[in-house]
Design a protein around this motif. Structure first.
Motif, PDB file in Angstrom:
ATOM      1  N   GLU A 153       0.831  -1.205   0.000  1.00 46.76           N
ATOM      2  CA  GLU A 153       0.000   0.000   0.000  1.00 46.76           C
ATOM      3  C   GLU A 153       0.867   1.256   0.000  1.00 46.76           C
ATOM      4  O   GLU A 153       0.565   2.225  -0.709  1.00 46.76           O
ATOM      5  N   TYR A 154       1.926   1.244   0.768  1.00 44.21           N
ATOM      6  CA  TYR A 154       2.806   2.405   0.829  1.00 44.21           C
ATOM      7  C   TYR A 154       3.488   2.632  -0.516  1.00 44.21           C
ATOM      8  O   TYR A 154       3.686   3.774  -0.942  1.00 44.21           O
ATOM      9  N   HIS A 155       3.838   1.558  -1.195  1.00 45.26           N
ATOM     10  CA  HIS A 155       4.459   1.678  -2.517  1.00 45.26           C
ATOM     11  C   HIS A 155       3.496   2.310  -3.521  1.00 45.26           C
ATOM     12  O   HIS A 155       3.909   3.130  -4.353  1.00 45.26           O
ATOM     13  N   LYS A 156       2.224   1.950  -3.441  1.00 40.67           N
ATOM     14  CA  LYS A 156       1.233   2.555  -4.330  1.00 40.67           C
ATOM     15  C   LYS A 156       1.169   4.062  -4.113  1.00 40.67           C
ATOM     16  O   LYS A 156       1.116   4.850  -5.067  1.00 40.67           O
ATOM     17  N   LYS A 157       1.174   4.476  -2.849  1.00 44.56           N
ATOM     18  CA  LYS A 157       1.141   5.901  -2.536  1.00 44.56           C
ATOM     19  C   LYS A 157       2.421   6.586  -2.995  1.00 44.56           C
ATOM     20  O   LYS A 157       2.400   7.729  -3.462  1.00 44.56           O
ATOM     21  N   LEU A 159       4.249   5.779  -5.579  1.00 48.54           N
ATOM     22  CA  LEU A 159       4.204   5.949  -7.029  1.00 48.54           C
ATOM     23  C   LEU A 159       3.330   7.126  -7.436  1.00 48.54           C
ATOM     24  O   LEU A 159       3.550   7.740  -8.487  1.00 48.54           O
ATOM     25  N   GLU A 160       2.352   7.452  -6.597  1.00 46.96           N
ATOM     26  CA  GLU A 160       1.448   8.563  -6.899  1.00 46.96           C
ATOM     27  C   GLU A 160       1.989   9.909  -6.431  1.00 46.96           C
ATOM     28  O   GLU A 160       1.470  10.960  -6.816  1.00 46.96           O
ATOM     29  N   ALA A 161       3.031   9.880  -5.606  1.00 40.67           N
ATOM     30  CA  ALA A 161       3.584  11.130  -5.057  1.00 40.67           C
ATOM     31  C   ALA A 161       4.215  11.964  -6.161  1.00 40.67           C
ATOM     32  O   ALA A 161       4.819  11.426  -7.099  1.00 40.67           O
ATOM     33  N   PRO A 162       4.090  13.299  -6.078  1.00 40.19           N
ATOM     34  CA  PRO A 162       4.609  14.166  -7.134  1.00 40.19           C
ATOM     35  C   PRO A 162       6.124  14.313  -7.121  1.00 40.19           C
ATOM     36  O   PRO A 162       6.724  14.714  -8.110  1.00 40.19           O
ATOM     37  N   LYS A 164      10.037  12.714  -6.523  1.00 41.88           N
ATOM     38  CA  LYS A 164      10.938  11.578  -6.414  1.00 41.88           C
ATOM     39  C   LYS A 164      12.367  12.092  -6.437  1.00 41.88           C
ATOM     40  O   LYS A 164      12.666  13.128  -7.027  1.00 41.88           O
TER      41      LYS A 164
END
Length: 264
Positions: A153-157, A159-162, A164
């Motif tokens: 779940e944390y990885h999904k979030k 990937l959505e973060a603006p 990196k």
């Protein structure tokens, strides 16, 4: 035989505990073939994945061994890096018998305050877990670490973060570097020596950076004695830097220096 990539000493510390024959990944030319009864890889997790230079190393190196293992170090969340790596290796026809993760001090600036990470380090029981991993490897245990539901779940979030830590993309899209050498630079050359990708040169008594090959390992930022290399955006604690207490600066420089005259 164990291959490793280290920026702040964590992975070098682990590699030293696992095998007497250690080879630094940044110093291995492409196209090498290695043969040993047991071969290991130790590297950090960057953004829930292995660093791009380690991926390149795996793509351009062949191994002949009865037992192939990988240890991934991380500080907060492994995010499924273990199983993605297993799939990546399988695609290349080099399945690992053992992939495990080791939670250690998180030094991923600017997301974490190093002073806080050092304070909670005893809770991670690094040496206890490392001893268990060492025993597994000695016994040639078959094991692939599985991510938890929270990891996924944390990885999904993530990937959505603006944002990196991608230095090349940051430079290309925004026209500026992810970090910069400030006027505090005294031209000591430590960044030139410690960068595993040759991203620094000395010019006019000052360090100059070139972002093209940067893998965002942050070795330069952590090692600069003047704290003259700073992010171009805020971080949790700009005065706190990190190096594994079991590893010297000279050891990291020796591991990452370019063109060392490679010998297998």
């Amino acid at each position: 035989m164990v291959f490793y990539f280290t920026a702040t000493g964590n992975c070098l510390y682990v590699a030293k505990e696992l095998d007497g024959k250690r080879i630094s990944i940044p110093q291995v030319p492409a196209g090498q073939h290695f043969k040993a009864s047991s071969i290991g890889i130790v590297c950090p997790i960057f953004g829930h994945d292995i660093p791009s230079n380690v991926r390149e190393f795996l793509q351009h190196t062949t191994f002949e061994t009865e037992y192939f293992y990988v240890i991934l170090t991380y500080g907060f969340c492994q995010g499924g890096a273990s199983t993605r790596l297993a799939a990546f290796l399988h695609e290349m026809g080099m399945d690992a018998q053992y992939i495990n993760v080791l939670k250690i001090v998180d030094n991923a600036l600017p997301a974490f305050d190093i002073e806080h990470e050092l304070a909670i380090d005893p809770e991670k029981k690094v040496d206890e877990h490392l001893a268990a991993i060492k025993a597994d490897i000695a016994a040639h245990k078959q094991f692939i670490a599985q991510p938890t539901a929270w990891d996924i779940e944390y990885h999904k979030k993530f990937l959505e973060a603006p944002f990196k830590l991608d230095p090349e993309e940051d430079f290309r899209k925004k026209g500026r570097a992810m970090y910069q050498v400030t006027d505090a630079c005294v031209g000591c050359g430590i960044c030139v020596k410690i960068c595993p990708r040759g991203c620094f040169v000395l010019s006019g008594g000052k360090a100059k950076q070139e972002m093209t090959h940067c893998v965002a390992c942050l070795a330069c930022i952590h090692a600069c004695p003047q704290r003259a290399i700073q992010f171009t955006f805020p971080e949790k604690n700009p005065n706190a830097r990190y190096r594994n207490s079991h590893v010297t600066l000279a050891e990291i420089i020796e591991a990452n220096r370019q063109n060392p005259g490679f010998q297998s």
